[in-house]
Design an enzyme around this catalytic site. Structure first.
Site: not given
Ligand code: NAP
Length: 245
Positions: A15, A61, A152, A156
Site C-alpha cells: 500500500r 524485511v 524514526y 531515517k
Molecule cells: P504505509 O502506508 O504504512 O506502508 C508501509 C508499507 O510497509 C506497507 O506495505 C507495509 O505492509 C510494509 N511493511 C511494514 N513493516 C514491514 C516489514 N517489517 N517488512 C516488510 N514490509 C513492511 O507507509 P507509507 O506512508 O507508504 O511510507 C512508506 C515509506 O515512506 C516508509 O519508509 C516511511 O517511513 C516513508 N515516509 C513516509 C512519509 C509520509 O508522509 N507518508 C514521509 C516520509 C517518509 P505490511 O504492514 O503488510 O507489512
C-alpha cells in the site's frame, strides 16, 4: 525513461508509497517484485493487468532469513536484480521520556536494519551485472528532526549515512545508491496524525499542499533510470520545500 528488461524489488509495497513506486516502475517497463509482511498479491495482480511480469513475496524485511528468501526467489524467477527500493517503514511515535525499548528496537529494525539486510543481499547479483540502483526512502525528519520521533528520525538519518557510505563502496561497479527524503505525504501513515498536528505541519510547507505517493514514485523512477547514471550518494528531498535549504 525506459526500464524494460530491468527487475526491481520494492519493499513495503502492499500500500501507500511503496505500492505507487511499484506501479510507476511497472509503467516504465520494469518487472516488479512486491513485498510486505501481509500479502502484496493484489498489487502484483494490478501490475500483471498492466501486462508486466510481477511476483509477490511475503517477507518481513527486518529478518535476515526472510530477506535471503526474497532475493533468492527473485534470482530464481528472473535471473537478476537491477533495482532495489528500500521503502518498508513504520512509525511508533512517543516522546523520548516515555519511549519503550520495544518501540525503539522495532522502528530501528524495520526502518534501518532492513536497509542494511536488503542492500547487502542484492549487492552480489548487482556486482555481477555491473549495474544496479539502490534507492532508500528516508524522510525529511531524518534531516531536521521531529519531536516524538527519536526512533524514526534516527533510523531515517541512519539511512542517509548508509547511502553515502555504500555509494562510495560500490560506485566503481556501476551501482548508484541514493536516498529520497519525502516530506508530508498523504498516506495511511500520515492520516493517523491528529488534525492539529496536520494543520501545524501544513504551515511549514512552502508549496502549501501535501505531497502524494505518486510524487515520490516519480523521483524513484528517475533515480532508477539510465538518465540518472551520474547521480549517486544523493539525498533528494520530495517535500514541497518543507525542510528548507
Ligand atoms: P504505509 O502506508 O504504512 O506502508 C508501509 C508499507 O510497509 C506497507 O506495505 C507495509 O505492509 C510494509 N511493511 C511494514 N513493516 C514491514 C516489514 N517489517 N517488512 C516488510 N514490509 C513492511 O507507509 P507509507 O506512508 O507508504 O511510507 C512508506 C515509506 O515512506 C516508509 O519508509 C516511511 O517511513 C516513508 N515516509 C513516509 C512519509 C509520509 O508522509 N507518508 C514521509 C516520509 C517518509 P505490511 O504492514 O503488510 O507489512
Amino acid at each position: 525513461m525506459d526500464l524494460s528488461h530491468k527487475v526491481a524489488i520494492v519493499t513495503g509495497s502492499a500500500r501507500g508509497i511503496g505500492r505507487e513506486i511499484a506501479l510507476k516502475l511497472a509503467e516504465v517497463g520494469a518487472t516488479v517484485v512486491v513485498t510486505a509482511t501481509t500479502s502484496a498479491e493484489p498489487v502484483a495482480e494490478e501490475i500483471r493487468e498492466m501486462k508486466r511480469p510481477s511476483l509477490a513475496v511475503p517477507a518481513d524485511v527486518s529478518l535476515v532469513a526472510d530477506v535471503a528468501a526474497l532475493v533468492d526467489a527473485v534470482v530464481a524467477n528472473y535471473g537478476r536484480v537491477d533495482i532495489l527500493v528500500n521503502n518498508a517503514g513504520i512509525a511508533r511515535d512517543q516522546l523520548l521520556m516515555r519511549m519503550s525499548d520495544e518501540d525503539w528496537d522495532k522502528v530501528l529494525n524495520v526502518n534501518l536494519k532492513s536497509v542494511f539486510l536488503c542492500t547487502r543481499a542484492v549487492l552480489r547479483p548487482m556486482m555481477k551485472q555491473r549495474w544496479g540502483r539502490i534507492i532508500s526512502i528516508s524522510s525529511v525528519v531524518g534531516i531536521v528532526g521531529n519531536p516524538g520521533q527519536a526512533n524514526y528520525s534516527s533510523a531515517k538519518a541512519g539511512i542517509i549515512g548508509f547511502t553515502k557510505t555504500i555509494a562510495r563502496e560500490v560506485g566503481s561497479r556501476g551501482i548508484t545508491v541514493n536516498a529520497i527524503a519525502p516530506g508530508f505525504i498523504d498516506t495511511r501513515m500520515t492520516q493517523q496524525l491528529a488534525e492539529e498536528q496536520r494543520q501545524e505541519l501544513m504551515k511549514r510547507i512552502p508549496l502549501g499542499f501535501l505531497g502524494t505517493a505518486r510524487d515520490v514514485a516519480e523521483a524513484v523512477a528517475f533515480l532508477a533510470s539510465e538518465e540518472a547514471r551520474y547521480i549517486t550518494a544523493q539525498v533528494l528531498r520530495v517535500d514541497g520545500g518543507m525542510a528548507g535549504v
